[in-house]
Scaffold this active site. Structure first.
Site, PDB file in Angstrom:
ATOM      1  N   GLY A   1       0.828  -1.211   0.000  1.00 54.32           N
ATOM      2  CA  GLY A   1       0.000   0.000   0.000  1.00 54.32           C
ATOM      3  C   GLY A   1       0.859   1.256   0.000  1.00 54.32           C
ATOM      4  N   HIS A   2       1.852   1.275   0.893  1.00 57.35           N
ATOM      5  CA  HIS A   2       2.760   2.427   0.938  1.00 57.35           C
ATOM      6  C   HIS A   2       3.498   2.568  -0.402  1.00 57.35           C
ATOM      7  CE1 HIS A   2       2.791   1.306   5.389  1.00 57.35           C
ATOM      8  NE2 HIS A   2       2.435   2.568   5.438  1.00 57.35           N
TER       9      HIS A   2
HETATM   10  P1  AMP Z   1       0.830   4.813   7.867  1.00 56.00           P
HETATM   11  O1  AMP Z   1       2.236   4.326   7.736  1.00 56.00           O
HETATM   12  O2  AMP Z   1      -0.126   3.781   8.375  1.00 56.00           O
HETATM   13  O3  AMP Z   1       0.742   6.136   8.598  1.00 56.00           O
HETATM   14  O4  AMP Z   1       0.321   5.104   6.401  1.00 56.00           O
HETATM   15  C1  AMP Z   1       1.023   5.989   5.557  1.00 56.00           C
HETATM   16  C2  AMP Z   1       0.202   6.261   4.331  1.00 56.00           C
HETATM   17  O5  AMP Z   1      -0.034   5.043   3.637  1.00 56.00           O
HETATM   18  C3  AMP Z   1      -1.176   6.838   4.654  1.00 56.00           C
HETATM   19  O6  AMP Z   1      -1.493   7.852   3.713  1.00 56.00           O
HETATM   20  C4  AMP Z   1      -2.076   5.653   4.518  1.00 56.00           C
HETATM   21  O7  AMP Z   1      -3.409   5.972   4.185  1.00 56.00           O
HETATM   22  C5  AMP Z   1      -1.414   4.900   3.380  1.00 56.00           C
HETATM   23  N1  AMP Z   1      -1.815   3.497   3.412  1.00 56.00           N
HETATM   24  C6  AMP Z   1      -1.811   2.659   4.478  1.00 56.00           C
HETATM   25  N2  AMP Z   1      -2.301   1.454   4.145  1.00 56.00           N
HETATM   26  C7  AMP Z   1      -2.638   1.531   2.828  1.00 56.00           C
HETATM   27  C8  AMP Z   1      -3.215   0.610   1.892  1.00 56.00           C
HETATM   28  N3  AMP Z   1      -3.552  -0.622   2.231  1.00 56.00           N
HETATM   29  N4  AMP Z   1      -3.391   1.030   0.613  1.00 56.00           N
HETATM   30  C9  AMP Z   1      -3.064   2.298   0.258  1.00 56.00           C
HETATM   31  N5  AMP Z   1      -2.519   3.209   1.089  1.00 56.00           N
HETATM   32  C10 AMP Z   1      -2.319   2.841   2.358  1.00 56.00           C
END
Ligand code: AMP
Length: 278
Positions: A36-37
């Site tokens: 996702g990231h």
């Molecule tokens: P985090 O590391 O959880 O703070 O997430 C960092 C970024 O990655 C944020 O903008 C999240 O929305 C995005 N993100 C997290 N999980 C996913 C996913 N499964 N698909 C797309 N983007 C994601």
């Protein structure tokens, strides 16, 4: 890839790039990177000249100290993934580089702060806006890329950008899922094999609601979803709501966009997911 840990190093480097006319794309994360990231990095790579990713587990957005303590931090693996994805700069500051002692922060973002996630994680969005403001101030990105996975977070950051008239364009990227539908999340590593099976009820129910959207009324769809999730063992529902995609209040006929959002504890791990219905 350059790996920088101080604000000064980063802003100097980016200033030089900016002076050559390069555009800057920014992907803020808390690390423990998954596909996702990486889709955010790839999108930034397509749309901007320089791609900056931050990895910072921001203490002010955690309301549960245990969640903060056990947050996964596999930095070596993250660096490798970022290099493979073509990221130019990793910004990975220590906490004292981002916060100098007891700082005060409050941004009046209205009800968005207290709905849905905000109701279950008091103070969370103040912590999010605090750190995103600081990061934007250092990186000064032309575009910043966020995931739809954290739908409400996107709306909150968008509100901050409007209120403070920040010169950045926000880009929302779709949710990346495992092949069985589970939304990718750094917290999924905490799921036991049994939890992992039960967690599928979230994406499955969202998909069912999406399939039936338009054929049944919102109240009925929500009731069915809540019943399905409550039936699943090991899953404790925080909320399932079908909301207007802009106000995040319960959707009605006038809602131009409609989103179903869910949050639940699966075993000891709290997960969120959502699907855009319209
Ligand atoms: P985090 O590391 O959880 O703070 O997430 C960092 C970024 O990655 C944020 O903008 C999240 O929305 C995005 N993100 C997290 N999980 C996913 C996913 N499964 N698909 C797309 N983007 C994601």
């Amino acid at each position: 890839m350059k790996s920088l840990t101080t604000k000064q190093q980063l802003s100097q480097y980016l200033q030089a790039e900016r002076s050559t006319g390069a555009t800057i794309g920014f992907v803020p994360t808390m690390g423990a990177l998954h596909r996702g990231h990486i889709t955010l990095i790839e999108r930034a790579r397509q749309e901007c000249d320089i791609v900056v990713c931050s990895i910072f587990v921001n203490p002010t957005q955690f309301n549960d100290p245990k969640d903060l303590e056990k947050y996964p931090r596999p930095i070596e693996a993250d660096i490798e993934k970022l290099e493979q994805a073509g990221c130019d700069v990793l910004f990975n500051p220590p906490v004292n580089e981002m916060y100098a002692g007891n700082e005060q922060w409050h941004l009046e973002i209205g009800e968005l702060e207290h709905l849905l996630e905000g109701a279950f994680r008091p103070g969370h969005y103040q912590g999010v806006t605090q750190v995103v403001f600081k990061l934007f101030d250092i990186v000064k990105p032309d575009k910043a890329f966020f995931g739809q996975k954290d739908y409400q977070q996107f709306m909150v950051v968008n509100r901050m950008v409007e209120l403070l008239k920040l010169p950045v364009k926000l880009v929302m990227c779709p949710i990346e899922r495992e092949s069985d539908g589970l939304a990718m999340s750094s917290r999924n590593v905490h799921l036991t094999p049994a939890d992992r099976g039960h967690a599928l009820v979230l994406s499955r129910t969202l998909q069912q609601v999406k399939n039936e959207f338009g054929a049944a009324d919102i109240f009925t769809l929500k009731e069915q979803a809540v019943t399905a999730i409550n039936r699943e063992p090991g899953v404790e529902l925080d909320y399932f709501e079908i909301v207007d995609g802009v106000t995040l209040h319960v959707a009605d006929q006038n809602s131009k966009s409609v989103v179903a959002l869910v949050a639940a504890k699966v075993g000891n791990t709290r997960l969120i997911d959502n699907m855009i219905l319209r």
